[in-house]
Design a protein around this motif. Structure first.
Motif, PDB file in Angstrom:
ATOM      1  N   LYS A 127       0.808  -1.220   0.000  1.00 25.59           N
ATOM      2  CA  LYS A 127       0.000   0.000   0.000  1.00 25.59           C
ATOM      3  C   LYS A 127       0.840   1.268   0.000  1.00 25.59           C
ATOM      4  CE  LYS A 127      -2.662  -0.156   3.596  1.00 25.59           C
ATOM      5  NZ  LYS A 127      -3.608  -0.287   4.705  1.00 25.59           N
ATOM      6  N   LYS A 128       0.212   2.335  -0.480  1.00 23.32           N
ATOM      7  CA  LYS A 128       0.810   3.668  -0.415  1.00 23.32           C
ATOM      8  C   LYS A 128      -0.102   4.647   0.328  1.00 23.32           C
ATOM      9  CE  LYS A 128       3.150   5.365  -3.867  1.00 23.32           C
ATOM     10  NZ  LYS A 128       3.516   5.859  -5.207  1.00 23.32           N
ATOM     11  N   GLN A 129      -1.239   4.161   0.821  1.00 22.32           N
ATOM     12  CA  GLN A 129      -2.188   5.016   1.531  1.00 22.32           C
ATOM     13  C   GLN A 129      -2.612   4.327   2.828  1.00 22.32           C
ATOM     14  OE1 GLN A 129      -5.255   6.555  -0.951  1.00 22.32           O
ATOM     15  NE2 GLN A 129      -6.421   7.377   0.747  1.00 22.32           N
ATOM     16  N   PHE A 130      -2.577   5.094   3.934  1.00 21.19           N
ATOM     17  CA  PHE A 130      -2.865   4.548   5.250  1.00 21.19           C
ATOM     18  C   PHE A 130      -3.768   5.510   6.011  1.00 21.19           C
ATOM     19  CE2 PHE A 130       1.198   3.157   3.733  1.00 21.19           C
ATOM     20  CZ  PHE A 130       1.176   1.786   3.979  1.00 21.19           C
ATOM     21  N   VAL A 131      -4.710   4.964   6.746  1.00 18.35           N
ATOM     22  CA  VAL A 131      -5.600   5.750   7.596  1.00 18.35           C
ATOM     23  C   VAL A 131      -5.549   5.151   8.987  1.00 18.35           C
ATOM     24  CG1 VAL A 131      -7.992   6.446   8.026  1.00 18.35           C
ATOM     25  CG2 VAL A 131      -7.129   6.364   5.679  1.00 18.35           C
ATOM     26  N   GLY A 132      -5.410   6.008   9.981  1.00 16.41           N
ATOM     27  CA  GLY A 132      -5.399   5.526  11.360  1.00 16.41           C
ATOM     28  C   GLY A 132      -5.250   6.657  12.347  1.00 16.41           C
ATOM     29  N   ARG A 133      -5.481   6.346  13.604  1.00 18.20           N
ATOM     30  CA  ARG A 133      -5.354   7.311  14.692  1.00 18.20           C
ATOM     31  C   ARG A 133      -3.860   7.503  14.981  1.00 18.20           C
ATOM     32  NH1 ARG A 133      -9.414   9.036  17.121  1.00 18.20           N
ATOM     33  NH2 ARG A 133     -10.731   7.300  16.497  1.00 18.20           N
ATOM     34  N   LEU A 134      -3.425   8.757  15.062  1.00 16.94           N
ATOM     35  CA  LEU A 134      -2.015   9.036  15.352  1.00 16.94           C
ATOM     36  C   LEU A 134      -1.716   8.628  16.790  1.00 16.94           C
ATOM     37  CD1 LEU A 134       0.727  10.195  14.506  1.00 16.94           C
ATOM     38  CD2 LEU A 134      -0.093  12.444  15.231  1.00 16.94           C
ATOM     39  N   ALA A 135      -0.958   7.545  16.932  1.00 15.09           N
ATOM     40  CA  ALA A 135      -0.645   7.000  18.253  1.00 15.09           C
ATOM     41  C   ALA A 135       0.624   7.609  18.838  1.00 15.09           C
ATOM     42  CB  ALA A 135      -0.510   5.483  18.164  1.00 15.09           C
ATOM     43  N   SER A 136       1.622   7.834  17.970  1.00 17.89           N
ATOM     44  CA  SER A 136       2.884   8.398  18.451  1.00 17.89           C
ATOM     45  C   SER A 136       3.702   8.889  17.262  1.00 17.89           C
ATOM     46  CB  SER A 136       3.681   7.355  19.241  1.00 17.89           C
ATOM     47  OG  SER A 136       4.079   6.295  18.392  1.00 17.89           O
ATOM     48  N   THR A 143       3.417   6.698  13.986  1.00 18.34           N
ATOM     49  CA  THR A 143       2.716   5.435  14.174  1.00 18.34           C
ATOM     50  C   THR A 143       1.219   5.683  14.151  1.00 18.34           C
ATOM     51  OG1 THR A 143       4.543   4.603  15.506  1.00 18.34           O
ATOM     52  CG2 THR A 143       2.452   3.419  15.675  1.00 18.34           C
ATOM     53  N   LEU A 144       0.536   4.980  13.244  1.00 14.40           N
ATOM     54  CA  LEU A 144      -0.915   5.057  13.131  1.00 14.40           C
ATOM     55  C   LEU A 144      -1.515   3.756  13.638  1.00 14.40           C
ATOM     56  CD1 LEU A 144      -1.231   6.537   9.512  1.00 14.40           C
ATOM     57  CD2 LEU A 144      -1.293   7.781  11.675  1.00 14.40           C
ATOM     58  N   GLU A 145      -2.664   3.852  14.303  1.00 16.96           N
ATOM     59  CA  GLU A 145      -3.368   2.678  14.817  1.00 16.96           C
ATOM     60  C   GLU A 145      -4.762   2.660  14.205  1.00 16.96           C
ATOM     61  OE1 GLU A 145      -6.216   0.565  16.982  1.00 16.96           O
ATOM     62  OE2 GLU A 145      -6.102   2.706  17.359  1.00 16.96           O
ATOM     63  N   ASN A 146      -5.132   1.499  13.651  1.00 17.04           N
ATOM     64  CA  ASN A 146      -6.451   1.356  13.028  1.00 17.04           C
ATOM     65  C   ASN A 146      -7.014  -0.006  13.410  1.00 17.04           C
ATOM     66  OD1 ASN A 146      -8.724   1.313  11.432  1.00 17.04           O
ATOM     67  ND2 ASN A 146      -7.670   1.961   9.566  1.00 17.04           N
ATOM     68  N   ILE A 150      -1.252  -1.744  13.990  1.00 22.02           N
ATOM     69  CA  ILE A 150      -0.284  -0.649  14.114  1.00 22.02           C
ATOM     70  C   ILE A 150       0.503  -0.544  12.816  1.00 22.02           C
ATOM     71  CG2 ILE A 150       1.746   0.175  15.366  1.00 22.02           C
ATOM     72  CD1 ILE A 150      -0.754   0.151  17.094  1.00 22.02           C
ATOM     73  N   GLN A 151       0.615   0.684  12.291  1.00 26.04           N
ATOM     74  CA  GLN A 151       1.425   0.916  11.096  1.00 26.04           C
ATOM     75  C   GLN A 151       2.440   1.997  11.413  1.00 26.04           C
ATOM     76  OE1 GLN A 151       1.248  -0.699   7.907  1.00 26.04           O
ATOM     77  NE2 GLN A 151       3.230   0.286   7.955  1.00 26.04           N
ATOM     78  N   SER A 152       3.707   1.667  11.302  1.00 26.85           N
ATOM     79  CA  SER A 152       4.787   2.612  11.541  1.00 26.85           C
ATOM     80  C   SER A 152       5.348   3.043  10.186  1.00 26.85           C
ATOM     81  CB  SER A 152       5.867   1.957  12.393  1.00 26.85           C
ATOM     82  OG  SER A 152       6.901   2.871  12.637  1.00 26.85           O
ATOM     83  N   LEU A 153       5.405   4.352   9.964  1.00 28.85           N
ATOM     84  CA  LEU A 153       5.882   4.898   8.684  1.00 28.85           C
ATOM     85  C   LEU A 153       7.046   5.845   8.932  1.00 28.85           C
ATOM     86  CD1 LEU A 153       2.384   5.875   7.232  1.00 28.85           C
ATOM     87  CD2 LEU A 153       3.707   3.844   6.654  1.00 28.85           C
ATOM     88  N   THR A 154       8.071   5.756   8.087  1.00 28.57           N
ATOM     89  CA  THR A 154       9.171   6.712   8.204  1.00 28.57           C
ATOM     90  C   THR A 154       8.692   8.057   7.675  1.00 28.57           C
ATOM     91  OG1 THR A 154      10.104   6.142   6.058  1.00 28.57           O
ATOM     92  CG2 THR A 154      10.975   4.959   7.970  1.00 28.57           C
TER      93      THR A 154
END
Length: 167
Positions: A127-136, A143-146, A150-154
């Motif tokens: 994927k190149k698109q992510f949706v989630g609550r900003l956790a940290s 880090t997004l949480e959905n 958990i999705q960690s992106l640089t």
């Protein structure tokens, strides 16, 4: 062949980022003295050519008159700075709008716990698109949480980060 084009694309992104940062540092005192905050500076190619867009904000929101005032205040100094080495560009000053880019640590801090949408330059997984609550976040990653995932992106791979707008 693909590696060659990927290298050119990465070089262009780096050049655009350098110009954007150079402009931000140069005009920030001017913009701050007028009572505005620079949200972002974007130097990118649009259908009408290269555009240098300065996104500003202030308490209570930004009006068209605010954008005109900032444009008039930074136009001549930017001509003297010559950030594009005589390459033509169109200068825009804009309010951040609903799809305001979230760029700075202050932006991220204000949006902790909010649902955000991230678009990346290169795929993470499939994927190149992510949706989630900003956790940290830190200086390197967000880090997004959905739904427990958990999705960690640089941060350097994030092309655009905005509040998620559900229609």
């Amino acid at each position: 062949m693909f590696a060659f084009f990927a290298s050119i694309s990465k070089d262009r992104r780096a050049m655009a980022k350098n110009i954007s940062e150079k402009v931000r540092v140069f005009i920030e005192p001017i913009v701050n003295n007028l009572g505005y905050e620079i949200v972002d500076v974007d130097y990118s190619k649009k259908q009408n050519g290269m555009n240098l867009t300065v996104f500003i904000d202030k308490l209570g929101g930004v009006t068209l008159d605010d954008c005109v005032a900032v444009h008039e205040a930074i136009d001549a100094p930017l001509d003297e700075l010559n950030p594009t080495n005589d390459e033509a560009y169109i200068l825009n000053v804009s309010s951040p709008g609903l799809d305001r880019p979230i760029v700075t640590d202050a932006d991220l801090k204000r949006n902790l716990g909010e649902v955000l949408e991230a678009q990346t330059y290169v795929k993470v997984g499939a994927k190149k698109q992510f949706v989630g609550r900003l956790a940290s976040f830190d200086s390197v990653r967000i880090t997004l949480e959905n739904d427990g995932a958990i999705q960690s992106l640089t941060r350097e791979n994030i092309a655009k980060l905005t509040k998620y707008i559900e229609f």
